[in-house]
Design a protein around this motif. Sequence first.
Motif, PDB file in Angstrom:
ATOM      1  N   GLY A  21       0.792  -1.230   0.000  1.00 11.59           N
ATOM      2  CA  GLY A  21       0.000   0.000   0.000  1.00 11.59           C
ATOM      3  C   GLY A  21       0.826   1.281   0.000  1.00 11.59           C
ATOM      4  N   SER A  22       1.958   1.303   0.666  1.00  8.37           N
ATOM      5  CA  SER A  22       2.662   2.585   0.808  1.00  8.37           C
ATOM      6  C   SER A  22       3.260   3.079  -0.506  1.00  8.37           C
ATOM      7  N   ASN A  81       2.664  12.306  -8.542  1.00  8.17           N
ATOM      8  CA  ASN A  81       2.052  11.463  -7.508  1.00  8.17           C
ATOM      9  C   ASN A  81       0.751  12.112  -7.050  1.00  8.17           C
ATOM     10  N   ALA A  82       0.020  11.397  -6.214  1.00  9.03           N
ATOM     11  CA  ALA A  82      -1.276  11.911  -5.749  1.00  9.03           C
ATOM     12  C   ALA A  82      -1.099  13.232  -5.001  1.00  9.03           C
ATOM     13  N   TYR A 108      -5.409  11.289   4.582  1.00 14.51           N
ATOM     14  CA  TYR A 108      -3.958  11.095   4.605  1.00 14.51           C
ATOM     15  C   TYR A 108      -3.301  12.344   5.197  1.00 14.51           C
ATOM     16  N   LEU A 111      -1.957  15.301   3.106  1.00 14.04           N
ATOM     17  CA  LEU A 111      -2.966  16.141   2.440  1.00 14.04           C
ATOM     18  C   LEU A 111      -3.707  17.018   3.448  1.00 14.04           C
ATOM     19  N   SER A 159     -11.106  10.837   0.645  1.00 12.04           N
ATOM     20  CA  SER A 159     -10.354   9.724   0.055  1.00 12.04           C
ATOM     21  C   SER A 159     -11.316   8.759  -0.606  1.00 12.04           C
ATOM     22  N   VAL A 161     -10.049   5.424  -1.117  1.00 16.24           N
ATOM     23  CA  VAL A 161      -9.638   4.361  -0.179  1.00 16.24           C
ATOM     24  C   VAL A 161      -8.783   5.051   0.874  1.00 16.24           C
ATOM     25  N   ALA A 190      -5.494   8.007  -4.270  1.00 17.76           N
ATOM     26  CA  ALA A 190      -4.118   7.479  -4.289  1.00 17.76           C
ATOM     27  C   ALA A 190      -4.100   5.956  -4.397  1.00 17.76           C
ATOM     28  N   HIS A 191      -5.053   5.296  -3.710  1.00 15.64           N
ATOM     29  CA  HIS A 191      -5.090   3.823  -3.711  1.00 15.64           C
ATOM     30  C   HIS A 191      -6.117   3.247  -4.675  1.00 15.64           C
ATOM     31  N   ASN A 211      -2.962   7.299  -8.272  1.00 18.00           N
ATOM     32  CA  ASN A 211      -1.591   6.826  -8.480  1.00 18.00           C
ATOM     33  C   ASN A 211      -1.614   5.567  -9.333  1.00 18.00           C
ATOM     34  N   HIS A 213       1.428   4.064  -9.448  1.00 16.66           N
ATOM     35  CA  HIS A 213       2.576   3.331  -8.897  1.00 16.66           C
ATOM     36  C   HIS A 213       2.208   2.499  -7.670  1.00 16.66           C
TER      37      HIS A 213
HETATM   38  C1  LIG Z   1      -4.922   8.173   0.865  1.00 18.46           C
HETATM   39  C2  LIG Z   1      -3.571   8.601   0.384  1.00 18.46           C
HETATM   40  N1  LIG Z   1      -3.446   9.781  -0.232  1.00 18.46           N
HETATM   41  C3  LIG Z   1      -2.280  10.216  -0.726  1.00 18.46           C
HETATM   42  C4  LIG Z   1      -1.154   9.440  -0.601  1.00 18.46           C
HETATM   43  C5  LIG Z   1       0.136   9.979  -1.149  1.00 18.46           C
HETATM   44  O1  LIG Z   1       0.520   9.292  -2.277  1.00 18.46           O
HETATM   45  P1  LIG Z   1       1.855   9.784  -3.028  1.00 18.46           P
HETATM   46  O2  LIG Z   1       2.962   9.673  -2.034  1.00 18.46           O
HETATM   47  O3  LIG Z   1       2.003   8.880  -4.175  1.00 18.46           O
HETATM   48  O4  LIG Z   1       1.615  11.207  -3.396  1.00 18.46           O
HETATM   49  C6  LIG Z   1      -1.205   8.229   0.051  1.00 18.46           C
HETATM   50  C7  LIG Z   1       0.011   7.406   0.178  1.00 18.46           C
HETATM   51  O5  LIG Z   1       0.035   6.335   0.703  1.00 18.46           O
HETATM   52  C8  LIG Z   1      -2.452   7.784   0.548  1.00 18.46           C
HETATM   53  O6  LIG Z   1      -2.562   6.629   1.195  1.00 18.46           O
END
Ligand SMILES: Cc1ncc(COP(=O)(O)O)c(C=O)c1O
Length: 388
Positions: A21-22, A81-82, A108, A111, A159, A161, A190-191, A211, A213
């Motif tokens: 997940g990370s 990235n997100a 998250y 954010l 979010s 997820v 992101a997920h 994302n 990735h």
């Molecule tokens: C819900 C959520 N939003 C945003 C992110 C950030 O993703 P990124 O590091 O690819 O920007 C994550 C990362 O795990 C996340 O779980």
Amino acid sequence: MASPLARHFLLDPRVTFLNHGSYGACPRPVFATYRRWQRRLEAQPVAFMDPHHLAARFADVRRSLASEVGADPDDLVWVTNATAGLNAVARSLDLKPGDEVLTTDHEYAALEKTWAFVAARTGAIVRRVEVPLPLVSEEAFTDAVLAGVTARTRVLFLSHVTSPTALVFPLAKVIAAARERGVLTVIDGAHGPGLVPLDLDALGADFYVGNCHKWLMAPKGAGFLHARRDRQFLLAPAVISHGWTEAGGSPGPFGQSAFLDAFGFQGTRDPAAWLAVPAALRFRDDHDWASVAKQCRNLASETARVIQGITGIPPLAASDFCAPQMMAIPIPERDPVALHDWLLRVHGIEVPVIRWRGRTIVRLSVQGYNDAGDTGRLVAALREELGR
Ligand SMILES: Cc1ncc(COP(=O)(O)O)c(C=O)c1O
């Protein structure tokens, strides 16, 4: 990791890796494609970076992604990235003092900082609703969120997820209700891609950032921003460069829409991760990932059930609202850093341990490279720890 699929990944075989997940994990053939794009760029950077050529390459890969996520390719732009995509949205919106951004207590942390930053500069106010747990129905979710909407609410940030709790928020009704009330919807997906089915056009959010990735297994740095056609004029990338036009409107300087041009050209960047997204989609097709994901989902939920049997602590949601391959499993209170480090050092298990709203949560991810031996090691280690 003894799953037959593990050989396709670059993960260190000495680690029981239960944290897809990370950051995700990129299969070898997808990584090879990524490196090939980087070498092509290095071989002839001037030709490669020509805006018209690059726009055509981006258009090809946007088409692949669009069919995966149920969108029109021209409503999608690549972001790193997100976090970057959501920053572009949050920092573009013309918020005024007293305007409200409504969100939940499951977002998250990075954010949350983005919105706090925006609020401090604009005078907007961030309001947070508590999502009732256990989450058992779309109605309960929708009612809790809409109860937080006031006449000043301009933005709803949710979010798809959730990160600390691995819940799939049922978004459809709340997005429709926000639209009726004139509230912009900004979704942190992101997920989402590759983990839950996506039909972005049907979902109808104003802005959805995802994302590739993580669960699509593209190389790191492959995010996207989807904006409804009628909202694209509200956005500007964080980096203003050759692709931007002061007047907005279309076509932009490179013949695409203002949105595509402004986001497509932001100075010298490495586009290889985006260009490798079709290879990631192909890898999933080649390995019947729908079946793989189903097995992973079963293994994740069975493991969560076993750990719940040990702890006696109920799940955070009914199974419909738990992310398919990522389970947030509450355990008795522990120091999350100490438990994470002990699991890694003593048992070779990489799994996030999270402190969230007074709970300690083990967030288990199961991906195709995992098997029951991996989750069994986690169960045995937790049994040892919790038996102390
Ligand atoms: C819900 C959520 N939003 C945003 C992110 C950030 O993703 P990124 O590091 O690819 O920007 C994550 C990362 O795990 C996340 O779980």
